[in-house]
Scaffold this motif. Structure first.
Motif, mmCIF file in Angstrom:
data_model
loop_
_atom_site.group_PDB
_atom_site.id
_atom_site.type_symbol
_atom_site.label_atom_id
_atom_site.label_comp_id
_atom_site.label_asym_id
_atom_site.label_seq_id
_atom_site.Cartn_x
_atom_site.Cartn_y
_atom_site.Cartn_z
ATOM 1 N N THR A 175 0.877 -1.183 0.246
ATOM 2 C CA THR A 175 -0.158 -0.037 -0.016
ATOM 3 C C THR A 175 0.824 1.164 -0.235
ATOM 4 N N LEU A 176 0.153 2.247 -0.093
ATOM 5 C CA LEU A 176 0.944 3.729 -0.467
ATOM 6 C C LEU A 176 1.688 4.036 1.049
ATOM 7 N N VAL A 177 1.179 3.535 2.176
ATOM 8 C CA VAL A 177 1.788 3.894 3.561
ATOM 9 C C VAL A 177 2.549 3.078 4.062
ATOM 10 N N GLY A 178 2.959 1.701 3.394
ATOM 11 C CA GLY A 178 3.553 0.597 4.014
ATOM 12 C C GLY A 178 5.041 0.956 4.096
ATOM 13 N N TYR A 191 0.119 7.516 -8.290
ATOM 14 C CA TYR A 191 -0.908 6.450 -7.836
ATOM 15 C C TYR A 191 -1.484 7.165 -6.593
ATOM 16 N N THR A 192 -2.634 7.062 -6.406
ATOM 17 C CA THR A 192 -3.467 7.526 -5.297
ATOM 18 C C THR A 192 -3.394 6.083 -4.305
ATOM 19 N N PHE A 193 -3.771 6.066 -3.181
ATOM 20 C CA PHE A 193 -4.015 4.991 -2.220
ATOM 21 C C PHE A 193 -4.800 3.948 -2.964
ATOM 22 N N ASN A 194 -5.957 4.054 -3.392
ATOM 23 C CA ASN A 194 -6.823 3.430 -3.905
ATOM 24 C C ASN A 194 -6.262 2.575 -5.277
ATOM 25 N N LEU A 203 -6.628 -5.415 -11.266
ATOM 26 C CA LEU A 203 -5.786 -5.598 -9.878
ATOM 27 C C LEU A 203 -4.727 -5.046 -10.018
ATOM 28 N N SER A 204 -4.257 -4.475 -8.862
ATOM 29 C CA SER A 204 -2.745 -3.757 -8.833
ATOM 30 C C SER A 204 -1.994 -4.525 -7.833
ATOM 31 N N ILE A 205 -0.703 -3.718 -7.380
ATOM 32 C CA ILE A 205 0.193 -4.172 -6.728
ATOM 33 C C ILE A 205 -0.203 -4.848 -5.416
ATOM 34 N N PHE A 206 -1.179 -4.448 -4.959
ATOM 35 C CA PHE A 206 -1.663 -5.062 -3.371
ATOM 36 C C PHE A 206 -1.820 -6.501 -3.386
ATOM 37 N N PHE A 207 -2.659 -6.891 -4.672
ATOM 38 C CA PHE A 207 -3.068 -8.288 -4.839
ATOM 39 C C PHE A 207 -1.969 -9.300 -5.341
ATOM 40 N N ILE A 208 -0.895 -8.341 -6.071
ATOM 41 C CA ILE A 208 -0.034 -9.283 -6.666
ATOM 42 C C ILE A 208 0.907 -9.515 -5.270
ATOM 43 N N LEU A 247 -6.059 6.301 15.240
ATOM 44 C CA LEU A 247 -5.481 7.215 14.374
ATOM 45 C C LEU A 247 -4.921 6.537 13.053
ATOM 46 N N LEU A 248 -4.530 5.134 13.340
ATOM 47 C CA LEU A 248 -3.978 4.173 12.185
ATOM 48 C C LEU A 248 -5.246 4.050 10.988
ATOM 49 N N LEU A 249 -6.212 3.594 11.622
ATOM 50 C CA LEU A 249 -7.240 3.439 10.808
ATOM 51 C C LEU A 249 -7.825 4.699 9.983
ATOM 52 N N LEU A 250 -7.715 5.820 10.698
ATOM 53 C CA LEU A 250 -8.204 7.174 9.994
ATOM 54 C C LEU A 250 -7.265 7.502 8.952
ATOM 55 N N MET A 251 -5.870 7.144 9.357
ATOM 56 C CA MET A 251 -4.834 7.510 8.485
ATOM 57 C C MET A 251 -5.140 6.759 6.953
ATOM 58 N N ILE A 252 -5.406 5.275 7.307
ATOM 59 C CA ILE A 252 -5.617 4.521 6.012
ATOM 60 C C ILE A 252 -6.951 4.945 5.398
ATOM 61 N N PHE A 253 -8.038 5.073 5.911
ATOM 62 C CA PHE A 253 -9.277 5.584 5.303
ATOM 63 C C PHE A 253 -9.290 6.938 4.801
ATOM 64 N N GLY A 254 -8.455 7.871 5.613
ATOM 65 C CA GLY A 254 -8.441 9.134 5.101
ATOM 66 C C GLY A 254 -7.540 9.249 3.756
ATOM 67 N N LEU A 255 -6.406 8.431 3.741
ATOM 68 C CA LEU A 255 -5.614 8.475 2.573
ATOM 69 C C LEU A 255 -6.383 7.863 1.313
ATOM 70 N N ALA A 256 -7.349 6.923 1.656
ATOM 71 C CA ALA A 256 -8.289 6.457 0.381
ATOM 72 C C ALA A 256 -8.984 7.601 0.096
ATOM 73 N N GLY A 257 -9.601 8.329 1.070
ATOM 74 C CA GLY A 257 -10.483 9.428 0.819
ATOM 75 C C GLY A 257 -9.918 10.666 0.047
ATOM 76 N N VAL A 258 -8.628 10.854 0.448
ATOM 77 C CA VAL A 258 -7.739 12.197 -0.350
ATOM 78 C C VAL A 258 -7.681 11.600 -1.672
#
Length: 451
Positions: A175-178, A191-194, A203-208, A247-258
């Motif tokens: 993922t973008l934040v890994g 690339y965005t978070f999504n 399917l992108s790099i996450f599933f690979i 905060l961790l969840l907010l970061m993950i979903f927030g980046l997805a929203g951004v």
């Protein structure tokens, strides 16, 4: 111009050689190399860093001279990546402090049918945490759990700790934040978070990477099968607070929203993550009633070395890119492949695995992303095919040796502290087969999706 190319290349090669030879001084070498590149750009305006029209038209005689410094600090250094990395490190440190990961791991052990499954589940959890948390922090989160389980099983923890390191490295680019490489890739490829999950309907790099993760879990189940015993009990860790987890969840979903916000402000995601990190620090100081010294200690213990290492690398690779050396290297590699798509794919994978087994993958990825993209363009395939091959090879290749990634070095340090000897041969007993298996599975799935 050609002479300057050789000078810039020499600076980069010497920097890399010194970084490999003297890891503990790597920030000094990258910083000195970056300063040298900037000075060359100031001495020879419009040669290393091409001057834009507004500078060429300026009546200020010093405009061209100081453009190299201004351009390096403003454009070449990717401040969005720096802010995301800094903010996510703060959140990761608070996540460790909260003891939520330890509580989750305890639950895994309690609900596993036997210890073999528990070991694999903890290793899988290590990979899952590493999707969102920096690799070194992930190893530090999971190490106490692994050591406690090994103590109950009267089992040497050496190979378990190696497993923690390689599984955290495997998922770092999902993922973008890994991890920094994924942030650098996202910046280069826009690339965005999504997009790490689905891009252009594929399917992108996450599933690979998850293909490699499944292969890794199977590998470790058979590796640790001999240690399988009946179910054991562990004491559940008490959670200090769930706020860092929020905060961790907010970061993950927030980046997805951004990712859905289409504005021209390029630092939006970086500022978002950094602000979450600062909120976490305020919570730590005020709500947890920590002293100023304790808060300063938490900040001091962040991975500042990587931050400053990245700053220098960005400038050096920026100079290499803008003077045209990367295009030359892309042409050289394309010539080796003879226009063969599969040969180019395998070449990028093989070179990435070997180099990343011995060299930090951050500067390598920064240097090679434009090369991989150019090679893909030259043979008429989607850039993702070669760029994803670069990510897979360089990130999984770090598992090859005990010094291929920072998480490996940390794991070895923990093992040494526990009075268990560790050497190169013991590491590659897991590192080589694990790397070959996970890379092969991820690469085959990548080829099916994007070739």
């Amino acid at each position: 111009m050609e002479n300057l190319k050789w000078i810039v290349l020499s600076i980069a090669v010497i920097m890399y050689a010194l970084v490999i030879a003297f890891q503990e001084k790597k920030v000094w070498f990258t910083s000195i190399a970056a300063i040298a590149i900037i000075l060359l750009g100031m001495i020879f305006p419009d040669n290393i860093f091409p001057l834009p029209e507004y500078v060429l038209a300026s009546v200020n005689k010093n405009a061209g001279t100081f453009y190299a410094l201004f351009h390096s600090l403003k454009d070449i250094i990717n401040w969005n990546v720096i802010m995301i990395y800094l903010g996510s490190m703060i959140i990761a440190s608070l996540f460790i402090y909260s003891k939520v990961p330890a509580r989750i791991a305890d639950g895994i052990v309690l609900h596993s049918h036997n210890t073999g499954i528990a070991i694999v589940a903890i290793l899988a959890m290590t990979g899952i945490i590493s999707i969102f948390v920096e690799n070194v922090a992930t190893v530090l989160v999971m190490a106490p759990i692994a050591l406690a389980l090994c103590s109950k099983l009267k089992m040497n923890p050496t190979m378990f700790m190696v497993g923690l390191a390689v599984m955290s490295n495997l998922e770092g680019t999902a993922t973008l934040v890994g991890d920094p490489p994924s942030m650098i890739f996202a910046s280069f490829a826009n690339y965005t978070f999504n997009d790490f999950f689905v891009h252009d309907g594929r399917l992108s790099i996450f599933f690979i990477i998850q293909t490699g993760m499944l292969a890794g879990c199977v590998f470790f189940y058979f590796f640790f099968a001999k240690n399988t015993k009946s179910k054991i009990t562990v004491e559940r860790e008490s959670v200090i607070s769930y706020f860092p987890f929020a905060l961790l969840l907010l970061m993950i979903f927030g980046l997805a929203g951004v990712s859905f916000i289409h504005i021209s402000f390029e630092y939006l995601s970086g500022l978002f993550v950094l602000c979450l990190g600062l909120i976490g620090l305020i919570w730590y100081k005020q709500i947890q009633k920590k002293s100023i010294e304790e808060t300063k200690t938490l900040v001091k213990e962040l991975d500042w070395e990587t931050i400053f290492f990245l700053l220098g690398i960005f400038i050096v690779i920026g100079g290499i890119r803008e003077i045209g050396l990367l295009e030359d290297f892309a042409s050289f590699l394309s010539g080796l492949t003879g226009g063969s798509v599969i040969l180019g794919f395998l070449l990028i994978l093989a070179v990435s695995i070997i180099i990343s087994g011995f060299v930090d993958n951050v500067p390598y990825i920064i240097a090679m992303l434009p090369v991989a993209s150019s090679m893909a363009l030259a043979v008429g395939v989607r850039a993702e095919l070669y760029m994803f091959a670069l990510l897979v090879g360089s990130c999984l290749g770090g598992n090859l040796t005990p010094f291929g990634a920072s998480a490996n070095v940390v794991a070895m340090g923990i093992i040494k502290k526990e009075s268990y000897p560790m050497n190169f041969a013991k590491w590659i007993k897991i590192g080589v087969p694990f790397t070959l298996l996970t890379t092969a599975c991820a690469s085959i799935f990548l080829w099916i999706l994007w070739a």
